[in-house]
Motif scaffolding. Structure first.
Motif, short mmCIF file in Angstrom:
data_model
loop_
_atom_site.label_atom_id
_atom_site.label_comp_id
_atom_site.label_asym_id
_atom_site.label_seq_id
_atom_site.Cartn_x
_atom_site.Cartn_y
_atom_site.Cartn_z
N ARG A 138 -1.99 2.98 0.49
CA ARG A 138 -1.29 2.31 1.61
C ARG A 138 -1.43 3.12 2.90
O ARG A 138 -1.72 4.31 2.88
N ARG A 149 4.41 6.02 10.71
CA ARG A 149 4.73 4.93 9.77
C ARG A 149 4.03 5.24 8.46
O ARG A 149 2.81 5.18 8.38
N MET A 151 3.54 4.04 4.98
CA MET A 151 3.77 2.88 4.12
C MET A 151 3.72 3.22 2.64
O MET A 151 3.98 2.38 1.79
N CYS A 154 7.42 2.76 1.87
CA CYS A 154 8.09 1.52 2.29
C CYS A 154 8.53 0.71 1.07
O CYS A 154 7.75 0.56 0.12
N ARG A 156 9.65 -2.45 1.57
CA ARG A 156 9.49 -3.82 2.06
C ARG A 156 10.83 -4.56 2.17
O ARG A 156 10.93 -5.74 1.90
N ALA A 183 2.99 -5.86 2.33
CA ALA A 183 3.28 -4.64 3.09
C ALA A 183 3.87 -5.05 4.43
O ALA A 183 3.91 -6.23 4.78
N ALA A 211 9.96 5.95 5.21
CA ALA A 211 8.77 5.22 5.66
C ALA A 211 8.60 5.26 7.18
O ALA A 211 7.48 5.27 7.68
#
Ligand code: HC1
Ligand code: SF4
Length: 580
Positions: A138, A149, A151, A154, A156, A183, A211
């Motif tokens: 990711r 950022r 990911m 994350c 979501r 994502a 994240a």
């Protein structure tokens, strides 16, 4: 009455209320990662809030339902801690963990992460499905000078999308992919730096995991502090002193200015200055600029001290850029003077100075990196720490704010401030500070009532007319906080349907007291702005000098160095331009 039973307790629900909202309102905890009070959000994405709902006829097996999207109904019997509910919640968290970076011990949110909290709550002790290849494939976006950022962390939950879209109207973030590839990304597949993001940091405030975060500069600050060749000059923003204490257990809104000064000295800071001083300098320049522009019939003028607002204007309303005040922000003005006037007064080689800001703001990091705010390799401000990073820095040096004895500023050149400088940190504060000084310039005497009540308030968009006197007469002003109200105002200006002389914009709802660099709350998006604001007003009332032009150190700066607002030197050091 809408009565239901939750874990054996009879609760009264409000019309349209979900099981989750009703339980929370009555103090019953149901785990969730996507739901967050006070953001306009349609949750149901994390599905950690699974509960058992008994069927009406009591014969069928109870249903499993997500409490955040299931309306509370009369007669309902809900079990949140039954074995089946607990197992369902635990499996859901395990599935989230399967698609989550496992480096929790080294994560910036370690110990302050909602995913960790929820994993503890559901008793997660296994991690059977972790798919390293998927997770580490990711995106990690480090393109912005302000934010990272990551990911791989994350879940979501889409809180960031909600706050950016509904709250800030920037709408930079979207859901990408589907199924296991779902994502969150920047619109059109752009990087953070290329996108329409304005680095307001509101998405960071609501992210439950690591994240979304600021670019961490604490190591570089430590490098500066331990380099004997470097003279470290720290400044901290008006709002930091009323928000920072919470991290160390002080009641919300406590003024910890003295503790911060003591903490900086304990860290080994060489010189501690106050951004409030520079806010007073900004008012000297900006009031003169505004009166000049009004005299020339140029209107409206926008404030330009909020860097996320500048980013917003550049990316979304470039046609309005000529209306922005050319006066730099207090952060930058302080940096500019701290590398010229201050070393001259103190007999320091300016090349040894590094200016470090502590700001309740993420966008201040990319403001400091702007090419027009420095020359060559020398920037006016060298590093910016958010309030969150400053807390981290103290913890990395083993300092607890509560055990420090409050101290006071001791720099005779750039640390005194007026009440006007102090209120910069709340919506309407810059406007009120400017009105106090404009009135004095026009009339030769002070306003009868220092506090300008019509400018105060908390609605997202406020307007007022203030009598300044002389040939200027009444000045029509507007103040917006949050980019939704700011956009509304920009649209009206563009359409020619607004009639204002001076407009203050702060990108964060609440102004800097609730800025995107502040401490995160796990309970709500915004909780503390009003108490922090009230403390800023109290500081103003308690400060002997309440107008920027009466700040003795500001008077000395102009007498000994700048001569007057808009002098050649003031123009070179304190004014800038913006470009699309
Ligand atoms: Fe703010 Fe400002 S008030 S922008 O909100 O003009 O961050 O506190 O430091 O520069 O003074 C922030 C706060 C801050 C600047 C000032
Ligand atoms: Fe949207 Fe602000 Fe987050 Fe950028 S920083 S993605 S503009 S909420």
């Amino acid at each position: 009455l809408l009565l239901l039973t939750v874990d054996g307790q009879t609760l009264e629900a409000l019309p349209e209320e979900t099981i989750l909202a009703c339980a929370r309102r009555h103090g019953l905890y149901i785990p969730s990662l996507c739901e967050l009070n006070d953001i306009d959000h349609a949750p149901g994405t994390c599905r950690v809030c699974l509960v058992e709902v008994a069927s009406q006829n009591q014969t069928d097996e109870p249903l499993l339902a997500a409490a955040c999207v299931t309306p509370a109904r009369a007669g309902m019997n809900v079990r949140t801690r039954s074995r089946r509910a607990r197992e369902a919640q635990r499996l859901q968290v395990e599935l989230l963990m399967a698609d989550h970076n496992q480096d929790c011990a080294t994560c910036v949110r370690h110990g302050n992460c909602e995913l960790q909290d929820v994993a503890q709550f559901v008793g997660l002790h296994t991690n059977r499905f972790y798919d390293r290849a998927r997770v580490m494939g990711r995106t990690v976006d480090r393109s912005s000078p302000a934010m990272v950022r990551d990911m791989t962390k994350c879940v979501r939950c889409q809180r960031c999308i909600a706050i950016c879209r509904q709250g800030q109207t920037v709408d930079a973030l979207v859901v990408t992919g589907n199924g296991l590839d779902t994502a969150v990304g920047l619109r059109h597949g752009l990087s953070q730096a290329e996108s329409t993001c304005v680095t307001c940091g509101q998405c960071l405030l609501v992210c439950p995991t690591g994240a979304l975060g600021e670019r961490d500069e604490t190591d570089r600050v430590l490098d500066y502090l331990f380099d004997p060749e470097i003279v470290t000059v720290f400044q901290f923003a008006p709002a930091v002193r009323v928000g920072f204490g919470e991290e160390f257990g002080f009641p919300v809104g406590t003024n910890v200015e003295g503790h911060i000064i003591a903490a900086l000295r304990s860290l080994g800071a060489d010189i501690v200055l106050d951004t409030n001083f520079a806010a007073d300098v900004v008012i000297m320049e900006e009031s003169a600029e505004l009166l000049r522009r009004l005299g020339d019939g140029r209107r409206p003028t926008f404030t330009s001290c909020c860097p996320a607002w500048i980013n917003f204007a550049e990316r979304h309303y470039p046609d309005l850029l000529p209306l922005l005040s050319s006066t730099k922000s207090p952060q930058q003005c302080l940096g500019a003077i701290a590398k010229t006037y201050l070393p001259e007064r103190m007999g320091i080689d300016p090349a040894r100075i590094r200016v470090i800001s502590i700001m309740p703001c993420v966008a201040k990091k990319d403001e400091r990196a702007r090419s027009q705010l420095g020359a060559g390799d020398v920037q006016e401000v060298d590093l910016v720490l958010t309030t969150r990073e400053f807390a981290r820095l103290l913890k990395r040096r083993g300092l607890d704010l509560r055990s420090l004895t409050p101290s006071t500023f001791d720099n005779p050149y750039m640390s005194a401030y007026s009440g006007a400088g102090a209120i910069f940190g709340t919506t309407g504060g810059v406007m009120e500070a400017a009105v106090r000084t404009m009135y004095r310039i026009v009339n030769g005497h002070e306003l009868d009532h220092t506090e300008v009540a019509p400018l105060r308030g908390f609605e997202g968009l406020r307007t007022a007319a203030v009598e300044v006197g002389g040939p200027i007469g009444r000045v029509k002003v507007a103040m917006a906080h949050g980019l939704g109200p700011a956009r509304e105002l920009c649209e009206r200006i563009r359409a020619g349907t607004a009639d204002f002389d001076f407009i203050e914009i702060m990108a964060c709802p609440g102004g800097c007291v609730d800025g995107g660099g502040n401490l995160r709350s796990k309970k709500a998006y915004r909780r503390n702005a009003l108490k922090r604001r009230d403390t800023l007003f109290a500081i103003d009332r308690a400060t002997p000098v309440r107008q920027s032009h009466n700040n003795p150190q500001v008077q000395a700066l102009y007498r000994d160095y700048l001569e007057q607002p808009f002098s050649e030197r003031a123009h070179r050091l304190l004014h800038t331009w913006y470009s699309d």
